[in-house]
Design a protein around this motif. Structure first.
Motif, PDB file in Angstrom:
ATOM      1  N   TYR A 144       0.837  -1.196   0.000  1.00 15.42           N
ATOM      2  CA  TYR A 144       0.000   0.000   0.000  1.00 15.42           C
ATOM      3  C   TYR A 144       0.874   1.248   0.000  1.00 15.42           C
ATOM      4  O   TYR A 144       1.838   1.351   0.764  1.00 15.42           O
ATOM      5  N   GLU A 145       0.508   2.173  -0.868  1.00 18.62           N
ATOM      6  CA  GLU A 145       1.216   3.443  -0.967  1.00 18.62           C
ATOM      7  C   GLU A 145       0.204   4.584  -0.939  1.00 18.62           C
ATOM      8  O   GLU A 145      -0.916   4.450  -1.423  1.00 18.62           O
ATOM      9  N   ARG A 146       0.646   5.710  -0.364  1.00 18.28           N
ATOM     10  CA  ARG A 146      -0.240   6.882  -0.286  1.00 18.28           C
ATOM     11  C   ARG A 146      -0.329   7.545  -1.654  1.00 18.28           C
ATOM     12  O   ARG A 146       0.680   7.891  -2.265  1.00 18.28           O
ATOM     13  N   VAL A 147      -1.560   7.716  -2.117  1.00 16.03           N
ATOM     14  CA  VAL A 147      -1.751   8.307  -3.447  1.00 16.03           C
ATOM     15  C   VAL A 147      -2.372   9.692  -3.381  1.00 16.03           C
ATOM     16  O   VAL A 147      -2.542  10.336  -4.417  1.00 16.03           O
ATOM     17  N   GLY A 148      -2.708  10.158  -2.186  1.00 19.67           N
ATOM     18  CA  GLY A 148      -3.270  11.499  -2.105  1.00 19.67           C
ATOM     19  C   GLY A 148      -3.844  11.777  -0.734  1.00 19.67           C
ATOM     20  O   GLY A 148      -3.932  10.913   0.135  1.00 19.67           O
ATOM     21  N   SER A 149      -4.224  13.032  -0.535  1.00 22.21           N
ATOM     22  CA  SER A 149      -4.873  13.464   0.704  1.00 22.21           C
ATOM     23  C   SER A 149      -5.977  14.446   0.345  1.00 22.21           C
ATOM     24  O   SER A 149      -5.972  15.061  -0.727  1.00 22.21           O
ATOM     25  N   THR A 150      -6.922  14.588   1.257  1.00 19.54           N
ATOM     26  CA  THR A 150      -8.060  15.463   0.996  1.00 19.54           C
ATOM     27  C   THR A 150      -8.703  15.836   2.325  1.00 19.54           C
ATOM     28  O   THR A 150      -8.492  15.165   3.343  1.00 19.54           O
ATOM     29  N   THR A 151      -9.476  16.912   2.302  1.00 18.17           N
ATOM     30  CA  THR A 151     -10.233  17.299   3.494  1.00 18.17           C
ATOM     31  C   THR A 151     -11.700  16.916   3.364  1.00 18.17           C
ATOM     32  O   THR A 151     -12.455  17.069   4.320  1.00 18.17           O
ATOM     33  N   SER A 152     -12.088  16.430   2.190  1.00 14.38           N
ATOM     34  CA  SER A 152     -13.462  15.949   2.012  1.00 14.38           C
ATOM     35  C   SER A 152     -13.456  14.427   2.076  1.00 14.38           C
ATOM     36  O   SER A 152     -12.403  13.803   2.026  1.00 14.38           O
ATOM     37  N   ASN A 153     -14.651  13.823   2.186  1.00 23.85           N
ATOM     38  CA  ASN A 153     -14.713  12.367   2.281  1.00 23.85           C
ATOM     39  C   ASN A 153     -14.978  11.737   0.918  1.00 23.85           C
ATOM     40  O   ASN A 153     -15.821  10.863   0.765  1.00 23.85           O
ATOM     41  N   SER A 154     -14.195  12.198  -0.064  1.00 29.20           N
ATOM     42  CA  SER A 154     -14.262  11.636  -1.409  1.00 29.20           C
ATOM     43  C   SER A 154     -12.932  11.897  -2.101  1.00 29.20           C
ATOM     44  O   SER A 154     -12.273  12.917  -1.858  1.00 29.20           O
ATOM     45  N   PHE A 155     -12.532  10.947  -2.963  1.00 32.62           N
ATOM     46  CA  PHE A 155     -11.252  11.075  -3.656  1.00 32.62           C
ATOM     47  C   PHE A 155     -11.355  10.365  -4.997  1.00 32.62           C
ATOM     48  O   PHE A 155     -11.980   9.302  -5.095  1.00 32.62           O
ATOM     49  N   VAL A 156     -10.743  10.938  -6.044  1.00 29.59           N
ATOM     50  CA  VAL A 156     -10.740  10.347  -7.382  1.00 29.59           C
ATOM     51  C   VAL A 156      -9.308   9.961  -7.725  1.00 29.59           C
ATOM     52  O   VAL A 156      -8.412  10.812  -7.758  1.00 29.59           O
ATOM     53  N   ASP A 157      -9.113   8.681  -7.985  1.00 24.70           N
ATOM     54  CA  ASP A 157      -7.806   8.146  -8.381  1.00 24.70           C
ATOM     55  C   ASP A 157      -7.835   7.951  -9.896  1.00 24.70           C
ATOM     56  O   ASP A 157      -8.638   7.166 -10.420  1.00 24.70           O
ATOM     57  N   SER A 158      -6.962   8.643 -10.609  1.00 29.86           N
ATOM     58  CA  SER A 158      -7.052   8.704 -12.073  1.00 29.86           C
ATOM     59  C   SER A 158      -5.896   7.972 -12.748  1.00 29.86           C
ATOM     60  O   SER A 158      -4.896   7.619 -12.122  1.00 29.86           O
ATOM     61  N   GLY A 159      -6.067   7.781 -14.062  1.00 24.98           N
ATOM     62  CA  GLY A 159      -5.011   7.215 -14.895  1.00 24.98           C
ATOM     63  C   GLY A 159      -4.732   5.747 -14.608  1.00 24.98           C
ATOM     64  O   GLY A 159      -3.572   5.321 -14.642  1.00 24.98           O
ATOM     65  N   LEU A 160      -5.789   4.980 -14.350  1.00 25.21           N
ATOM     66  CA  LEU A 160      -5.615   3.588 -13.941  1.00 25.21           C
ATOM     67  C   LEU A 160      -5.978   2.612 -15.059  1.00 25.21           C
ATOM     68  O   LEU A 160      -6.760   2.932 -15.948  1.00 25.21           O
ATOM     69  N   ARG A 161      -5.435   1.406 -14.981  1.00 34.37           N
ATOM     70  CA  ARG A 161      -5.830   0.321 -15.891  1.00 34.37           C
ATOM     71  C   ARG A 161      -6.932  -0.461 -15.182  1.00 34.37           C
ATOM     72  O   ARG A 161      -6.724  -1.552 -14.653  1.00 34.37           O
TER      73      ARG A 161
END
Length: 647
Positions: A419-436
């Motif tokens: 597991y690696e950290r891919v981002g942080s946010t202050t809201s309870n939603s996150f979009v992880d982009s550029g994936l296969r």
């Protein structure tokens, strides 16, 4: 000299002294001297050698020299005049010098003292039954003359003596004048006048509010609000950390409010009462007592603690306010602390206490503010939804209920990796982009820090649904679909739905497949191109949903021609037709075995009836050739033979 005012202060402990015995008959003798005063050489007299400015002196020669010229320097400034009267306008000590040129000795003199005509200071204390006590605290003059303003005889006392109590026949308003007198001086000095309204009955004060208005380091201020009679003498008394030892603070002048400062309100509490005082007979009427509240606010781990000290006399209840709003009420005087658990770390909270008395008075503490803190490990994220859209995965989660989040951190693993950290946010939603998203398994968990800087445990792991497609090797025209189980919800998955979408993503159909993780789909779609997708629904009362990746399915144009037909007019298989799907353009040609063209059609719904130029063709084998263009613009050809039968 002990004044009436000082004696009132000495009565502050409440132990009355019968100080009527202190009022004694005074010496009414005055010394308004206006006799002549002789110069040092005996050659002239002046009518006054002392008085208040402006003081006019009359010189009278007694030398027996007749009309001889006499000159005077009144203020020893070297300027001589023949005038035998002079007015001194400024206070001071002056020597009058007389000069006669033709006699021996030539000079004679006398000293004159001129006083500043300062009005004497005094106070008037009203007593019951329309009596007053005049207190002269002035020490400027030798004697004082009192006019009580009601036509009664004037009273003269020596400095330091007590003025006798004066009784008025009727209740009313009277001007009282006090005039200062110097012994052996002209009686022209200062007079002071004040007006008093007599009272018939002594009225107690009502002390209604005590409020600690300011605290800075070790000093504080207390404001008192009260109701008094402006014609009654009132004294304020104070007791430290209890009500057993009251001490005089000051006389009350303002009829509504006063402020006592330079108090250590951080470490102590103070009790107050106001005494209505009869200076004539020593009677005291005390108000109800109000005590300040010594409030302390302490920030502890995940809660704020309030402690206070005050007196429980006439206690009704204590209201606790938090940030200006009511928090709770304490009904027992034995309780002196409160624990506020409803706090969020790094937030400032301000508290104030309001002590309500049974007699209606109120005491308000100073406001105490603290910053809450906590070292408790925050709860982990237990609800996580990972949903695929194109090359993106959107991760949504439920915010923690009991903790305020500062920052969320998104951790990801691909295909079972670290597991690696891919981002942080202050809201309870996150979009992880550029994936296969159609090839790899993507798993996530959320960790966060709260407002206190405490890190939560890693949350529930959720892997996005990965959908796969395999052609069924055993059954032609079937697609075999399988997908990974979704585990992001504590309630679990209620159902999976196999969805078909058109090429624009619009829903064509949805098949509930329950909890199964695979499905064989018969290809009978009218769409040449469509997409598969899995939609998972949770068991929650308000269901959550998660979508898998999509799989694009493109079908080739298909054409089928029967191996034989029987154009014998029985209504069965009389026409040779080509059947197919996804055909946009069509052409069919039919030939004899020797290549002779017998029939052609550009409409797949129009077939050959077995004739040529209106004549029935014989039984036998014939050749066809078909050309099609599908809806995607792809061209294909098909050729073959069939048998014409007449039976």
């Amino acid at each position: 000299m002990i004044t009436i005012r000082q004696q009132i202060k000495n009565l502050g402990s409440g132990r009355l002294i019968r100080f009527l015995g202190l009022l004694f008959l005074v010496n009414l003798t005055t010394f308004h001297l206006s006799a002549q005063n002789t110069s040092a050489g005996g050659r002239f007299e002046v009518d006054y050698i002392a008085g208040c400015a402006p003081l006019t002196i009359q010189v009278t020669p007694i030398d027996g020299l007749g009309s001889i010229v006499r000159q005077y320097d009144y203020d020893r400034n070297g300027s001589f005049v023949n005038d035998e009267n002079f007015t001194f306008t400024q206070a001071g000590t002056y020597t009058i010098l007389q000069v006669i040129q033709n006699v021996v000795p030539r000079t004679d003199s006398i000293t004159v003292t001129v006083y500043d005509p300062v009005p004497p200071t005094f106070s008037v204390f009203n007593c019951e039954s329309n009596s007053i006590q005049v207190d002269i605290d002035d020490t400027t003059y030798d004697q004082y003359e009192i006019d009580f303003g009601d036509g009664s005889p004037l009273v003269t006392i020596n400095q330091g003596q007590i003025v006798p109590t004066h009784n008025y026949a009727l209740q009313g308003s009277y001007p009282i004048s006090v005039r200062g007198i110097y012994n052996s001086a002209f009686d022209n000095c200062g007079t002071n006048t004040t007006t008093t309204n007599t009272i018939n009955i002594l009225q107690a004060a009502r002390l209604s509010l005590l409020e600690v208005t300011h605290i800075s380091a070790d000093t504080g201020k207390i404001q008192l609000n009260y109701t008094t009679n402006p014609d009654v003498v009132y004294q304020l008394e104070q007791s430290l950390n209890g009500i057993s030892n009251f001490q005089f603070v000051k006389f009350i002048n303002d009829p509504a409010t006063c402020i006592i400062d330079n108090l250590n309100t951080r470490d102590n509490f103070y009790c107050y009462r106001i005494n209505a005082f009869d200076a004539c007979n020593g009677t005291i009427l005390s108000s109800d007592t109000l005590c300040s509240i010594n409030l302390e606010a302490i920030a502890n781990d995940s809660f704020n603690e309030l402690n206070w000290l005050t007196s429980s006399i006439n206690f009704s209840n204590i209201d606790i306010e938090k940030d200006g709003a009511s928090l709770t009420s304490i009904g027992s005087p034995s309780i002196s602390n409160y624990q506020d658990n409803d706090v969020i770390c790094n937030i400032d909270y301000c508290y104030q206490l309001r002590l309500n008395y049974t007699h209606g008075g109120v005491s308000i503490s100073a406001t105490q503010c603290v910053t809450a803190f906590s070292t408790i490990t925050p709860e982990s994220i237990s609800e996580l939804t990972a949903s695929v859209s194109g090359k993106e995965i959107t991760i949504d989660w439920d915010a923690p209920v009991n903790f305020t989040v500062d920052t969320y951190f998104v951790e990801r693993s691909i295909n079972g990796g670290v597991y690696e950290r891919v981002g942080s946010t202050t809201s309870n939603s996150f979009v992880d982009s550029g994936l296969r998203t159609s090839n790899d398994t993507h798993c996530y968990f959320i960790q966060y820090t709260d407002q206190c800087g405490n890190a939560s445990e890693p949350g529930r792991i959720s892997c996005a649904i990965l959908l796969s497609l395999d052609k069924n090797p055993n059954i032609v025209g079937q697609n075999f679909l399988s997908w990974t189980n979704y585990e992001g919800w504590t309630s679990g998955v209620n159902s999976y739905f196999l969805e078909k979408l058109d090429e624009n993503g619009n829903l064509i159909s949805s098949q509930n497949v329950g909890g199964s993780l695979s499905y064989s789909d018969n290809i009978n779609s009218t769409e040449q191109i469509f997409q598969y997708r899995i939609r998972a629904i949770s068991n929650d009362a308000t269901p959550k949903e998660s979508f898998s990746n999509t799989i694009l399915v493109i079908s080739e144009a298909a054409v089928a021609v029967p191996g034989a037909f029987t154009p014998n007019g029985d209504g069965l298989n009389d026409i040779l037709e080509a059947k197919g799907k996804f055909i946009n353009e069509f052409s069919m040609h039919i030939f004899t075995r020797w290549g002779e063209l017998l029939f052609q059609s550009d409409n797949k719904d129009v077939g050959w009836d077995g004739t040529f130029n209106g004549k029935l063709m014989p039984e036998g084998t014939y050749i066809y050739k078909i050309n099609v263009i599908d809806f995607l613009g792809n061209s294909s050809s098909k050729s073959g033979s069939f048998v014409l039968l007449r039976k």
